[in-house]
Design an enzyme around this catalytic site. Structure first.
Site, PDB file in Angstrom:
ATOM      1  N   ARG A 224       2.851  -7.595  32.478  1.00 39.63           N
ATOM      2  CA  ARG A 224       3.382  -8.319  31.792  1.00 39.63           C
ATOM      3  C   ARG A 224       2.957  -8.576  29.935  1.00 39.63           C
ATOM      4  O   ARG A 224       2.004  -7.858  29.892  1.00 39.63           O
ATOM      5  CB  ARG A 224       2.533  -9.434  32.174  1.00 39.63           C
ATOM      6  CG  ARG A 224       2.680  -9.892  33.906  1.00 39.63           C
ATOM      7  CD  ARG A 224       4.061 -10.847  34.423  1.00 39.63           C
ATOM      8  NE  ARG A 224       4.132 -11.015  35.578  1.00 39.63           N
ATOM      9  CZ  ARG A 224       4.954 -10.326  36.364  1.00 39.63           C
ATOM     10  NH1 ARG A 224       6.157  -9.822  36.002  1.00 39.63           N
ATOM     11  NH2 ARG A 224       5.656 -11.438  36.990  1.00 39.63           N
ATOM     12  N   HIS A 272      13.812  -7.755  31.629  1.00 39.41           N
ATOM     13  CA  HIS A 272      12.936  -7.943  32.962  1.00 39.41           C
ATOM     14  C   HIS A 272      13.340  -7.654  33.518  1.00 39.41           C
ATOM     15  O   HIS A 272      14.013  -8.368  34.620  1.00 39.41           O
ATOM     16  CB  HIS A 272      12.021  -9.292  32.410  1.00 39.41           C
ATOM     17  CG  HIS A 272      11.170  -9.202  33.733  1.00 39.41           C
ATOM     18  ND1 HIS A 272      10.482 -10.286  33.082  1.00 39.41           N
ATOM     19  CD2 HIS A 272      10.919  -8.881  34.594  1.00 39.41           C
ATOM     20  CE1 HIS A 272       9.695 -10.529  34.162  1.00 39.41           C
ATOM     21  NE2 HIS A 272      10.101  -9.490  34.799  1.00 39.41           N
TER      22      HIS A 272
HETATM   23  C1  OXD Z   1       7.812  -8.966  39.337  1.00 32.00           C
HETATM   24  C2  OXD Z   1       8.598  -8.725  38.084  1.00 32.00           C
HETATM   25  O1  OXD Z   1       6.823  -9.802  39.276  1.00 32.00           O
HETATM   26  O2  OXD Z   1       9.728  -8.675  38.111  1.00 32.00           O
HETATM   27  O3  OXD Z   1       7.983  -8.631  40.482  1.00 32.00           O
HETATM   28  O4  OXD Z   1       8.565  -9.425  36.827  1.00 32.00           O
END
Ligand code: OXD
Length: 309
Positions: A224, A272
């Site tokens: 993240r 992402h």
């Molecule tokens: C997940 C993401 O948590 O795509 O799957 O970030």
């Protein structure tokens, strides 16, 4: 009739509904914002719901994360007290491993450098290092990081993996706790972050950890964005201590147009996309959880709110 709220502006509700109905034919899908009577909502399939939104459904029984991560659900201070489940799916795991392997090999084979010299039409060789002499570290060796670590090890790299509890993964040396962290950070030429976002991993990559990373090493982040102190990473890249970073996740998504990462020559930004939940492969377990919840049976992939995974 079980009623499922679909709360995501990033995923395609039609594809999910079609696939979910193969398993739960009488499923009714309410796609936010057309939610109808809030009292009729039994389940929520959600990605980044606004804080307070899930508290609006008085009969909500289960929250199903539209992702492997659940930080986007637990970020809600008004989260209703119902079980939260995450997706653990072979295709999602495979996608993330592909991304991690791609950037591992890209850095190992100095592709950013070859691309730069090719742009100058220069026939330059930049030397090489045996895979057996380049250690790759994976922080977080659960389903996702563990799969990637095993695949990297199968390519001949020495692989270190760090997790809360010891893991047994072919070709991977399992490390834990503070001393394990010190080793993986200091010894990895390529360090992968596949950690969940929890209070313990927020701002994990700060100036101190980045300084402890091996000189000239690379960072790949599929965890993240909030695990990285952006200004500290940029300073470590500018000083040359960190050679490059492949970043798929950011504090704010979409990454703002003016963010320094976009133009940084040592940063590779992806939007992402390392792993996207795939209804074809993942709907069966979402449907299974709806059926189990309806029948009062134990749920799959339930998240421990204490650990956040
Ligand atoms: C997940 C993401 O948590 O795509 O799957 O970030």
């Amino acid at each position: 009739m079980p009623t499922l709220l679909f709360k995501s502006t990033f995923d395609d509700p039609k594809a999910w509904l079609e696939r979910l109905r193969e398993f739960v034919p009488d499923l009714e899908l309410r796609v936010w914002p057309d939610i109808g009577n809030v009292e009729e909502i039994d389940y929520a399939l959600a990605w980044k719901p606004e804080p307070g939104d899930l508290a609006r459904y008085p009969n909500l029984k289960v929250i199903l994360s539209l992702a492997a991560g659940v930080d986007h659900i637990f970020a809600d201070p008004d989260l209703p007290d119902v079980p939260v489940c995450r997706i653990v799916d072979r295709d999602l795991i495979a996608q993330l491993s592909e991304y991690i392997l791609y950037f591992t090999l890209r850095y190992h084979r100095k592709m950013p450098l070859y691309e730069a010299t090719a742009r100058e039409h220069r026939w330059a060789k930049h030397g090489r290092c045996e895979a057996a002499l380049r250690t790759v570290g994976v922080l977080g060796i659960g389903e996702i990081g563990g799969d990637a670590a095993a695949k990297i090890a199968a390519l001949g790299f020495p692989v270190l993996g760090w997790s809360r509890s010891p893991k047994s993964i072919p070709g991977v040396e399992s490390l834990c706790a503070e001393d394990g962290l010190r080793r993986i950070v200091a010894e990895s030429a390529i360090l992968v972050c596949a950690l969940p976002l929890t209070p313990q991993t927020e701002n994990f990559f700060d100036a101190k950890i980045l300084a402890d990373m091996a000189e000239g090493s690379y960072l790949i982040n599929v965890g993240r964005g909030r695990q990285v102190v952006d200004a500290d990473l940029i300073a470590a890249l500018d000083s040359g201590h960190i050679a490059g970073a492949a970043l798929d996740v950011f504090h704010d998504e979409p990454l703002p147009a003016g963010h320094p990462y976009w133009a940084h020559p040592k940063v590779e930004v992806t939007p992402h996309i390392a792993g996207d939940p795939n209804p074809r492969t993942a709907a069966a377990q979402v449907a299974e959880n709806i059926i189990r919840a309806r029948d009062g049976r134990d749920l799959l992939n339930i998240v421990d709110p204490e650990t956040g995974y």
